[in-house]
Motif scaffolding. Structure first.
Motif, PDB file in Angstrom:
ATOM      1  N   LEU A 199      62.006  62.355  -0.223  1.00 43.88           N
ATOM      2  CA  LEU A 199      61.842  61.057  -0.634  1.00 43.88           C
ATOM      3  C   LEU A 199      61.182  60.778  -1.840  1.00 43.88           C
ATOM      4  O   LEU A 199      61.373  59.832  -2.623  1.00 43.88           O
ATOM      5  N   ARG A 200      60.159  61.564  -2.327  1.00 43.22           N
ATOM      6  CA  ARG A 200      59.822  61.476  -3.511  1.00 43.22           C
ATOM      7  C   ARG A 200      60.810  61.910  -4.579  1.00 43.22           C
ATOM      8  O   ARG A 200      60.475  61.320  -5.741  1.00 43.22           O
ATOM      9  N   GLY A 201      61.370  62.666  -4.434  1.00 45.01           N
ATOM     10  CA  GLY A 201      62.683  63.027  -5.478  1.00 45.01           C
ATOM     11  C   GLY A 201      63.506  61.952  -5.562  1.00 45.01           C
ATOM     12  O   GLY A 201      63.891  61.388  -6.715  1.00 45.01           O
ATOM     13  N   VAL A 202      63.784  61.119  -4.569  1.00 47.47           N
ATOM     14  CA  VAL A 202      64.872  60.048  -4.746  1.00 47.47           C
ATOM     15  C   VAL A 202      64.021  58.774  -5.006  1.00 47.47           C
ATOM     16  O   VAL A 202      64.793  58.139  -6.189  1.00 47.47           O
ATOM     17  N   PHE A 203      62.813  58.327  -4.583  1.00 49.59           N
ATOM     18  CA  PHE A 203      62.267  57.300  -5.185  1.00 49.59           C
ATOM     19  C   PHE A 203      60.933  57.141  -5.730  1.00 49.59           C
ATOM     20  O   PHE A 203      60.737  56.225  -6.630  1.00 49.59           O
ATOM     21  N   GLY A 204      60.783  58.386  -6.111  1.00 53.68           N
ATOM     22  CA  GLY A 204      59.606  58.793  -7.409  1.00 53.68           C
ATOM     23  C   GLY A 204      58.342  57.880  -7.136  1.00 53.68           C
ATOM     24  O   GLY A 204      57.775  58.044  -5.982  1.00 53.68           O
ATOM     25  N   ASP A 205      57.811  57.222  -8.020  1.00 54.26           N
ATOM     26  CA  ASP A 205      56.718  56.512  -8.073  1.00 54.26           C
ATOM     27  C   ASP A 205      56.529  55.367  -6.903  1.00 54.26           C
ATOM     28  O   ASP A 205      55.329  55.210  -6.599  1.00 54.26           O
ATOM     29  N   SER A 206      57.641  54.770  -6.735  1.00 55.53           N
ATOM     30  CA  SER A 206      57.552  53.740  -5.809  1.00 55.53           C
ATOM     31  C   SER A 206      57.093  54.436  -4.408  1.00 55.53           C
ATOM     32  O   SER A 206      56.563  53.668  -3.678  1.00 55.53           O
ATOM     33  N   TYR A 207      57.887  55.465  -4.142  1.00 57.27           N
ATOM     34  CA  TYR A 207      57.488  56.084  -2.908  1.00 57.27           C
ATOM     35  C   TYR A 207      55.889  56.799  -2.731  1.00 57.27           C
ATOM     36  O   TYR A 207      55.315  56.421  -1.823  1.00 57.27           O
ATOM     37  N   ASP A 208      55.449  57.281  -3.970  1.00 61.16           N
ATOM     38  CA  ASP A 208      54.239  57.571  -4.237  1.00 61.16           C
ATOM     39  C   ASP A 208      52.993  56.332  -3.900  1.00 61.16           C
ATOM     40  O   ASP A 208      52.234  56.657  -3.035  1.00 61.16           O
ATOM     41  N   GLN A 209      53.477  55.348  -4.308  1.00 61.14           N
ATOM     42  CA  GLN A 209      52.751  53.873  -4.015  1.00 61.14           C
ATOM     43  C   GLN A 209      52.663  53.627  -2.426  1.00 61.14           C
ATOM     44  O   GLN A 209      51.891  53.247  -2.036  1.00 61.14           O
ATOM     45  N   TYR A 210      53.981  53.660  -2.076  1.00 63.25           N
ATOM     46  CA  TYR A 210      54.237  53.338  -0.550  1.00 63.25           C
ATOM     47  C   TYR A 210      53.246  54.567   0.111  1.00 63.25           C
ATOM     48  O   TYR A 210      52.654  54.019   1.328  1.00 63.25           O
ATOM     49  N   ALA A 211      53.164  55.535  -0.241  1.00 67.66           N
ATOM     50  CA  ALA A 211      52.587  56.773   0.590  1.00 67.66           C
ATOM     51  C   ALA A 211      51.125  56.718   0.493  1.00 67.66           C
ATOM     52  O   ALA A 211      50.350  56.769   1.461  1.00 67.66           O
ATOM     53  N   ARG A 212      50.482  55.883  -0.397  1.00 68.09           N
ATOM     54  CA  ARG A 212      49.157  55.544  -0.489  1.00 68.09           C
ATOM     55  C   ARG A 212      48.581  54.588   0.333  1.00 68.09           C
ATOM     56  O   ARG A 212      47.370  54.712   0.584  1.00 68.09           O
ATOM     57  N   ARG A 213      49.626  53.759   0.773  1.00 69.59           N
ATOM     58  CA  ARG A 213      49.279  52.475   1.557  1.00 69.59           C
ATOM     59  C   ARG A 213      49.593  52.727   3.026  1.00 69.59           C
ATOM     60  O   ARG A 213      49.529  51.830   3.829  1.00 69.59           O
ATOM     61  N   SER A 214      50.157  53.924   3.412  1.00 68.33           N
ATOM     62  CA  SER A 214      50.678  54.106   4.443  1.00 68.33           C
ATOM     63  C   SER A 214      50.293  55.649   5.034  1.00 68.33           C
ATOM     64  O   SER A 214      49.629  56.377   4.486  1.00 68.33           O
ATOM     65  N   TRP A 215      50.309  55.662   6.559  1.00 66.18           N
ATOM     66  CA  TRP A 215      49.960  56.702   6.969  1.00 66.18           C
ATOM     67  C   TRP A 215      51.303  57.823   7.582  1.00 66.18           C
ATOM     68  O   TRP A 215      52.237  56.963   7.860  1.00 66.18           O
ATOM     69  N   ILE A 216      51.047  58.987   7.616  1.00 61.27           N
ATOM     70  CA  ILE A 216      52.100  59.936   8.136  1.00 61.27           C
ATOM     71  C   ILE A 216      52.636  59.468   9.435  1.00 61.27           C
ATOM     72  O   ILE A 216      53.779  59.135   9.636  1.00 61.27           O
ATOM     73  N   LEU A 217      51.758  59.778  10.334  1.00 61.81           N
ATOM     74  CA  LEU A 217      51.968  59.636  11.719  1.00 61.81           C
ATOM     75  C   LEU A 217      51.015  58.689  12.433  1.00 61.81           C
ATOM     76  O   LEU A 217      51.599  57.950  13.524  1.00 61.81           O
ATOM     77  N   ILE A 218      49.677  58.613  12.415  1.00 68.28           N
ATOM     78  CA  ILE A 218      49.070  57.986  13.393  1.00 68.28           C
ATOM     79  C   ILE A 218      47.993  57.059  12.270  1.00 68.28           C
ATOM     80  O   ILE A 218      47.099  57.717  11.581  1.00 68.28           O
ATOM     81  N   PRO A 219      47.994  55.657  12.213  1.00 70.83           N
ATOM     82  CA  PRO A 219      47.201  54.898  11.503  1.00 70.83           C
ATOM     83  C   PRO A 219      45.834  55.201  11.764  1.00 70.83           C
ATOM     84  O   PRO A 219      45.248  55.306  12.852  1.00 70.83           O
ATOM     85  N   GLY A 220      44.982  55.452  10.388  1.00 68.63           N
ATOM     86  CA  GLY A 220      43.660  55.776  10.649  1.00 68.63           C
ATOM     87  C   GLY A 220      43.185  57.026  10.845  1.00 68.63           C
ATOM     88  O   GLY A 220      42.192  57.452  10.902  1.00 68.63           O
ATOM     89  N   VAL A 221      44.154  57.878  11.100  1.00 62.27           N
ATOM     90  CA  VAL A 221      43.873  59.199  11.583  1.00 62.27           C
ATOM     91  C   VAL A 221      44.614  60.167  10.579  1.00 62.27           C
ATOM     92  O   VAL A 221      44.153  61.017  10.103  1.00 62.27           O
ATOM     93  N   PHE A 222      45.902  59.980  10.686  1.00 62.27           N
ATOM     94  CA  PHE A 222      46.878  61.234  10.018  1.00 62.27           C
ATOM     95  C   PHE A 222      48.108  60.304   9.146  1.00 62.27           C
ATOM     96  O   PHE A 222      49.021  59.916  10.062  1.00 62.27           O
TER      97      PHE A 222
END
Length: 72
Positions: free
Chosen positions: A49-72
């Motif tokens: 996803l980082r390869g396809v969307f680049g900086d946009s995905y990085d920004q999204y990743a900074r404001r979201s969680w991978i699996l569990i909000p507030g934990v991981f």
């Protein structure tokens, strides 16, 4: 919006619940194997996803969680 991989969160939660209800030790082993497989798959997907969307995905990743909000 809050979780980047909600299907993996749901599957891990469902399998954890099943393992707890069954009370069998091998169900826990199965959950651990599944969690390790998903951890690998998530890393691969994040890289893609980082390869396809680049900086946009990085920004999204900074404001979201991978699996569990507030934990991981």
């Amino acid at each position: 919006r809050w979780v980047r991989h909600p299907i993996y969160t749901a599957m891990l939660g469902m399998c954890a619940g099943t393992a707890l209800v069954s009370g069998e030790w091998h169900a826990l082993v199965g959950w651990v194997v599944m969690a390790l497989a998903y951890a690998r798959k998530i890393r691969m997907e994040e890289r893609s996803l980082r390869g396809v969307f680049g900086d946009s995905y990085d920004q999204y990743a900074r404001r979201s969680w991978i699996l569990i909000p507030g934990v991981f």
